[in-house]
Write an enzyme that holds these catalytic residues in place. Structure first.
Site, mmCIF file in Angstrom:
data_model
loop_
_atom_site.group_PDB
_atom_site.id
_atom_site.type_symbol
_atom_site.label_atom_id
_atom_site.label_comp_id
_atom_site.label_asym_id
_atom_site.label_seq_id
_atom_site.Cartn_x
_atom_site.Cartn_y
_atom_site.Cartn_z
ATOM 1 N N ASP A 65 -0.810 -5.406 9.242
ATOM 2 C CA ASP A 65 -1.808 -4.432 8.804
ATOM 3 C C ASP A 65 -3.008 -5.235 8.315
ATOM 4 O O ASP A 65 -2.929 -5.930 7.302
ATOM 5 C CB ASP A 65 -1.232 -3.562 7.679
ATOM 6 C CG ASP A 65 -2.216 -2.507 7.182
ATOM 7 O OD1 ASP A 65 -3.352 -2.448 7.695
ATOM 8 O OD2 ASP A 65 -1.852 -1.743 6.265
ATOM 9 N N LYS B 26 -13.519 -0.531 5.908
ATOM 10 C CA LYS B 26 -14.089 -1.390 4.882
ATOM 11 C C LYS B 26 -15.162 -2.320 5.425
ATOM 12 O O LYS B 26 -16.286 -2.356 4.912
ATOM 13 C CB LYS B 26 -12.990 -2.212 4.202
ATOM 14 C CG LYS B 26 -12.162 -1.439 3.191
ATOM 15 C CD LYS B 26 -11.143 -0.549 3.859
ATOM 16 C CE LYS B 26 -10.268 0.167 2.840
ATOM 17 N NZ LYS B 26 -9.296 1.062 3.512
ATOM 18 N N ALA C 79 -6.719 -4.618 7.202
ATOM 19 C CA ALA C 79 -7.696 -3.587 6.842
ATOM 20 C C ALA C 79 -8.934 -4.153 6.166
ATOM 21 O O ALA C 79 -9.887 -3.412 5.922
ATOM 22 C CB ALA C 79 -7.050 -2.551 5.921
ATOM 23 N N TRP D 146 0.852 -1.185 0.000
ATOM 24 C CA TRP D 146 0.000 0.000 0.000
ATOM 25 C C TRP D 146 0.894 1.242 0.000
ATOM 26 O O TRP D 146 1.801 1.356 0.839
ATOM 27 C CB TRP D 146 -0.880 -0.048 1.245
ATOM 28 C CG TRP D 146 -1.863 1.062 1.397
ATOM 29 C CD1 TRP D 146 -2.693 1.560 0.436
ATOM 30 C CD2 TRP D 146 -2.145 1.796 2.597
ATOM 31 N NE1 TRP D 146 -3.479 2.557 0.968
ATOM 32 C CE2 TRP D 146 -3.155 2.722 2.288
ATOM 33 C CE3 TRP D 146 -1.637 1.749 3.896
ATOM 34 C CZ2 TRP D 146 -3.671 3.604 3.228
ATOM 35 C CZ3 TRP D 146 -2.149 2.612 4.839
ATOM 36 C CH2 TRP D 146 -3.152 3.540 4.504
#
Length: 394
Positions: free
Chosen positions: A208, A243, A210, A127
């Protein structure tokens, strides 16, 4: 003073959005912006979120500050959602942050405080905010191989070879599920091998996560993160609610610091609160409060899980449809990886020139590295994209 400022590079995705808006073609397709869209192109508010917000509106009697680390109930709910029973709750320090990006930023500052000379290993690609924030903080980045442009899967041999060069005090950033930007994920056996490398090198994992619930399911998507934190002495976890709860603009995230040394939790918690104070003082509460209400109310939680599952299944359906249409048009199974990838994104593994050709010839907008947002498609636009890809000779 301001005359000394220098122009900063334009955000590629925001620039792409501007190009898309200016394109007059009715057949244009936006696959750039990383938000979930339903079949009508809308990013809807979940019914469970609306119900929680309505209940909050009725019951909340103060907008006073909560605490530097946010509401402890939010921390408890998110630790349970992400980590489950993989580690005892008393080993986890947690602090609410402004979105997953805020959690990432706080994690990097935590690393910098604890180990100023730490190197942070990032997957290639990753990312874009990961390297952007690290460079801004002046921290050393080491890339590790991840995506294989030939197979459109994980270059696992290259990945493990690169991770073996890490040393104690370094940090290895891992995507817990639904790798962004590629959509290519490790399998359970490969995750165990990564854990073995982490234990051998002494490097600290930072996960991470997400997109929990967007890949194979809520529990399935958390399995790798739970396996990692259960196996290593210390770990850092940054999680986002943008999300899976669809609350992008509410900026709701959390940072967790896990240590098997239970005596370390107090200092870790104090440090997370200190970092919040330095950057923004008190984190936003509205989104965190809504998430907490949903996770602690059996009826709302069941409704949320059902809605999230429908989102996940819809994206899997689009992947299967796109892979099948490409196979039909091209007579080749070389696009089968699209059905195997998970999450919102997949990376075609083609050149920026081909991506630009798709934009110019067919009004297909995706990021220059060929990352495309699968959730930007619907049943009608999948055949359009498939034809454009085949016509472009990708």
């Amino acid at each position: 003073m301001f005359e000394t400022l220098q122009a900063q590079p334009a955000d590629k995705i925001l620039a792409l959005m501007a190009q898309y808006r200016a394109d007059p073609r009715e057949t244009k397709i936006d696959l750039g912006v990383g938000v979930y869209k339903d079949a009508t192109g809308l990013t809807p508010v979940m019914k469970a979120v609306k119900a929680a917000e309505h209940k909050l509106w009725e019951e909340q009697d103060s907008k006073s500050y909560v605490g530097l680390a946010g509401d402890p109930a939010f921390g408890d709910a998110m630790v349970e959602l992400v980590l489950g029973d993989s580690v005892p709750r008393e080993t986890v320090a947690a602090a609410a942050t402004p979105g997953g990006t805020g959690a990432i930023r706080q994690a990097f500052e935590l690393i910098q405080m604890a180990r100023p000379d730490a190197r942070v290993f990032l997957s290639n690609p990753t990312w874009p905010n990961h390297p952007s924030i690290l460079k801004y903080l002046g921290m050393e980045i080491v890339d590790y191989r991840y995506f294989d442009d030939e197979t459109r899967g994980v270059d696992f041999d290259g990945m493990t070879a690169d991770l073996k060069t890490a040393r104690k005090g370094d940090v290895v950033l891992l995507h817990g599920c639904c790798h962004n930007p590629t959509g290519a994920n490790l399998n359970a056996v490969q995750w165990q091998e990564v854990i073995k490398v982490l234990l051998e090198t002494g490097a600290t994992p930072m996960v991470d996560i997400a997109y929990q619930g967007f890949g194979d399911g809520l529990e399935e998507d958390a399995a790798a993160t739970r396996a990692v934190v259960a196996a290593v002495p210390e770990a850092i976890v940054a999680a986002s609610c943008s999300k899976n709860f669809g609350i992008y603009r509410e900026r709701t995230g959390i940072l967790m610091a896990v240590s098997k040394d239970m005596s370390a939790k107090g200092l870790n918690q104090q440090t997370l609160a200190f970092l919040n104070r330095q950057n923004f003082s008190f984190p936003p509460d509205h989104g965190a409060r809504v998430v907490t209400m949903i996770l602690n109310d059996p009826t709302l939680k069941a409704q949320w899980i059902e809605e999230l599952e429908s989102v996940r299944v819809a994206m899997l359906g689009l992947r299967t449809q796109l892979a099948g249409e490409l196979q039909r048009l091209s007579g080749s199974d070389r696009f089968g990886f699209l059905a195997d990838h998970r999450g919102m994104f997949s990376r075609l593994g083609t050149t920026p020139e081909m991506v630009e050709k798709l934009r110019v010839d067919a009004g297909i907008y995706m990021v220059g590295d060929s990352r495309m947002n699968i959730a930007g498609l619907n049943a009608e636009t999948v055949p359009v994209l498939a034809k454009a890809i085949v016509d472009a000779g990708i």
